[in-house]
Design an enzyme around this catalytic site. Structure first.
Site, PDB file in Angstrom:
ATOM      1  CG  HIS A 263      -1.825   1.166   1.319  1.00  0.00           C
ATOM      2  ND1 HIS A 263      -3.129   1.141   0.890  1.00  0.00           N
ATOM      3  CD2 HIS A 263      -1.611   2.425   1.779  1.00  0.00           C
ATOM      4  CE1 HIS A 263      -3.667   2.343   1.072  1.00  0.00           C
ATOM      5  NE2 HIS A 263      -2.771   3.141   1.623  1.00  0.00           N
ATOM      6  CD  GLU A 264       1.280   3.583   3.729  1.00  0.00           C
ATOM      7  OE1 GLU A 264       1.403   4.646   3.070  1.00  0.00           O
ATOM      8  OE2 GLU A 264       0.271   3.324   4.413  1.00  0.00           O
ATOM      9  CG  HIS A 267       0.170   6.133  -0.751  1.00  0.00           C
ATOM     10  ND1 HIS A 267      -0.823   6.859  -1.340  1.00  0.00           N
ATOM     11  CD2 HIS A 267      -0.412   5.469   0.290  1.00  0.00           C
ATOM     12  CE1 HIS A 267      -1.978   6.642  -0.674  1.00  0.00           C
ATOM     13  NE2 HIS A 267      -1.740   5.800   0.306  1.00  0.00           N
ATOM     14  CD  GLU A 293      -5.811   5.174   0.245  1.00  0.00           C
ATOM     15  OE1 GLU A 293      -4.814   5.920   0.415  1.00  0.00           O
ATOM     16  OE2 GLU A 293      -6.051   4.200   0.985  1.00  0.00           O
TER      17      GLU A 293
END
Ligand code: ZN
Length: 499
Positions: A263-264, A267, A293
């Site tokens: 996820h990060e 980003h 997101e």
């Protein structure tokens, strides 16, 4: 004049990146007793940044540029820069410096109160802080965009151009599709088994290099970034070549760090894909939090939870965790990732119920901002709504209204961007699959470059020259709609639950 205006904007961006350094340190390293001084630092710096952002000479330059030939005859980058810098300037100039400083100071105090309130599940400790924060946010909303509804004015900070009525129009059909999906999963006679990923032991020393390898493979550049440990994972950018991602580790659960880092790093790929030549200016900035997101969710859920991803990843995981995964096959691991289980805590929620958490916060914070709900009544309103959507009632406020940092940090109007991101991600992924027929063969071979290159071209390179809706529409060929997400969730989870 254009070069001078850009030079000024870049200086502001550099100072704002110092604010980001303080923020990163506050979340990862700050000793508890240092919070008071950090609040002074944050407030002092916020005041300087605000003064620069509202510098009268810059205002005159932007005013002159907006009336000059470049505003309509310059390159797309120049036109967008003039238009957006001017819009940002006017918005900032409408905020009294006292309010800006007060927001920064209250934010640090409220976050410290939130930590203590959550630990002791004591709503009363936080309530006066939130009361103060929401009052400040209403004032901010009225000042910065007096032409907009209060909630739209606040949401404009995170999702420029978004309007709450349109968001409701996207969320209602999504909620109407997810509530029955969750119920069907609960009642199905087929229940996926996730024990392989949650009850074996995954030594943290083996997790660190493993998740780092995965991040490198999808394209995260560790020469221009770092991975550190925090209680609440996030991604922040301290400069054009300094993207910080964080994660937490759980020896009993591999998905915690693996999906947290996917996820990060998602980003981070967006930040690392921005145009360096336009650093600090709209063509080199991210479009919105929702688009941000969408990038993290795309890598975490659309890629990371696919069977093809695990065809590549499982041999790597087996080598890293021989005791836990020694003879696991792809089907078993994939099944374990498909569990839908309503839970009280948003950040621990599965991919399906997550959106119910977000939509509920969107409705509650909007009611507070628009004056339909008192801060004092938030805990009860929270619990009632939670029971309606999830069929269970939080046992205490730590498992309810106290769980998120957003409101105490002044991030009001932020929550809807999470689900908007999921909506964009599903629509982007469907378009990528139409564009590249062999995407799953790529993933199975550990090749993610084609997908990343497409995202770089369609999303990252646009900076914030386009707002979210036109950006997604241009990349996918159709207007933004929740149908892609509904279809994706029903297909994947329906299959796992034999629906
Ligand atoms: Zn995120």
């Amino acid at each position: 004049m254009f070069a001078e205006a850009c030079g000024h904007a870049r200086r502001v961006a550099v100072l704002a990146s110092v604010e980001a350094v303080l923020g990163w340190d506050e979340q990862t390293m700050l000793p508890r007793a240092a919070a008071g001084h950090r609040a002074d630092q944050a407030a002092a710096l916020a005041a300087i940044v605000h003064r620069l952002r509202t510098d009268a000479a810059q205002g005159e330059r932007l005013h002159g540029l907006a009336a000059g030939p470049l505003a309509t005859g310059g390159s797309p980058e120049q036109q967008a820069t003039i238009r957006l810098l001017r819009r940002d300037f006017e918005k900032q100039a409408r905020l009294p410096p006292r309010l800006v400083e007060e927001l920064a100071r209250t934010g640090v105090g409220a976050q410290q109160a939130w930590v203590a309130a959550r630990a002791g599940s004591s709503w009363k400790m936080l309530e006066p802080w939130l009361d103060r924060m929401f009052a400040l946010k209403r004032e901010q909303a009225d000042c910065q965009r007096p032409d907009l509804d209060r909630y739209d004015s606040l949401m404009d900070d995170y999702e420029p151009g978004a309007r709450w009525r349109d968001v409701v129009g996207r969320f209602e059909p999504l909620r109407a599709a997810i509530v029955p999906l969750v119920q069907a999963c609960r009642e199905s006679s087929t229940q996926p088994d996730d024990r392989i990923l949650t009850s074996a032991t995954y030594p943290i020393d083996a997790q660190r290099p493993f998740v780092r390898d995965v991040a490198v493979r999808i394209g995260f550049d560790f020469d221009r970034g770092r991975l550190d440990t925090t209680a609440h994972p996030f991604c922040t950018t301290l400069g054009p070549d300094d993207c910080r991602i964080t994660t937490r580790w759980n020896e009993r659960s591999l998905p915690t760090a693996l999906y947290g880092v996917l996820h990060e790093a998602g980003h981070g790929l967006y930040e690392q894909g921005l145009r360096r030549d336009w650093y600090g200016l709209p063509p080199g900035e991210t479009a919105s939090l929702g688009i941000h997101e969408s990038q993290s969710r795309l890598w975490e859920n659309m890629v990371g939870r696919s069977t093809s991803f695990w065809e590549w990843c499982l041999p790597l995981a087996r080598a890293a965790f021989p005791a836990a995964l020694g003879d696991a096959d792809v089907a078993t691991v994939h099944e374990a990732l498909m569990v839908v289980r309503p839970s009280f805590i948003r950040v621990e929620a599965d991919e399906v119920t997550y959106n119910l958490h977000v939509m509920m916060r969107f409705d509650l914070e909007r009611a507070v901002v628009q004056g339909d709900l008192a801060v004092a009544d938030l805990p009860a309103a929270w619990n009632d709504r939670f029971e309606k959507d999830f069929g269970m009632r939080p046992p205490d406020d730590a498992h309810g209204v106290l769980q998120d940092i957003h409101w105490s940090a002044g991030l009001v109007g932020y929550f809807p961007t999470y689900t908007l991101g999921n909506i964009y991600a599903a629509q982007l992924m469907a378009a990528a699959r139409r564009r590249f027929s062999g995407l799953d063969d790529d993933f199975a071979a550990g090749r993610f470059q084609a997908l990343l290159a497409w995202l770089r071209e369609e999303v990252h390179a646009a900076g914030r020259m386009l707002e979210s809706d036109p950006l997604v529409e241009r990349a996918t060929g159709s207007p933004v709609q929740a149908d892609w997400l509904v279809q994706s969730l029903w297909e994947r989870y329906g299959a796992a639950y034999g629906l």
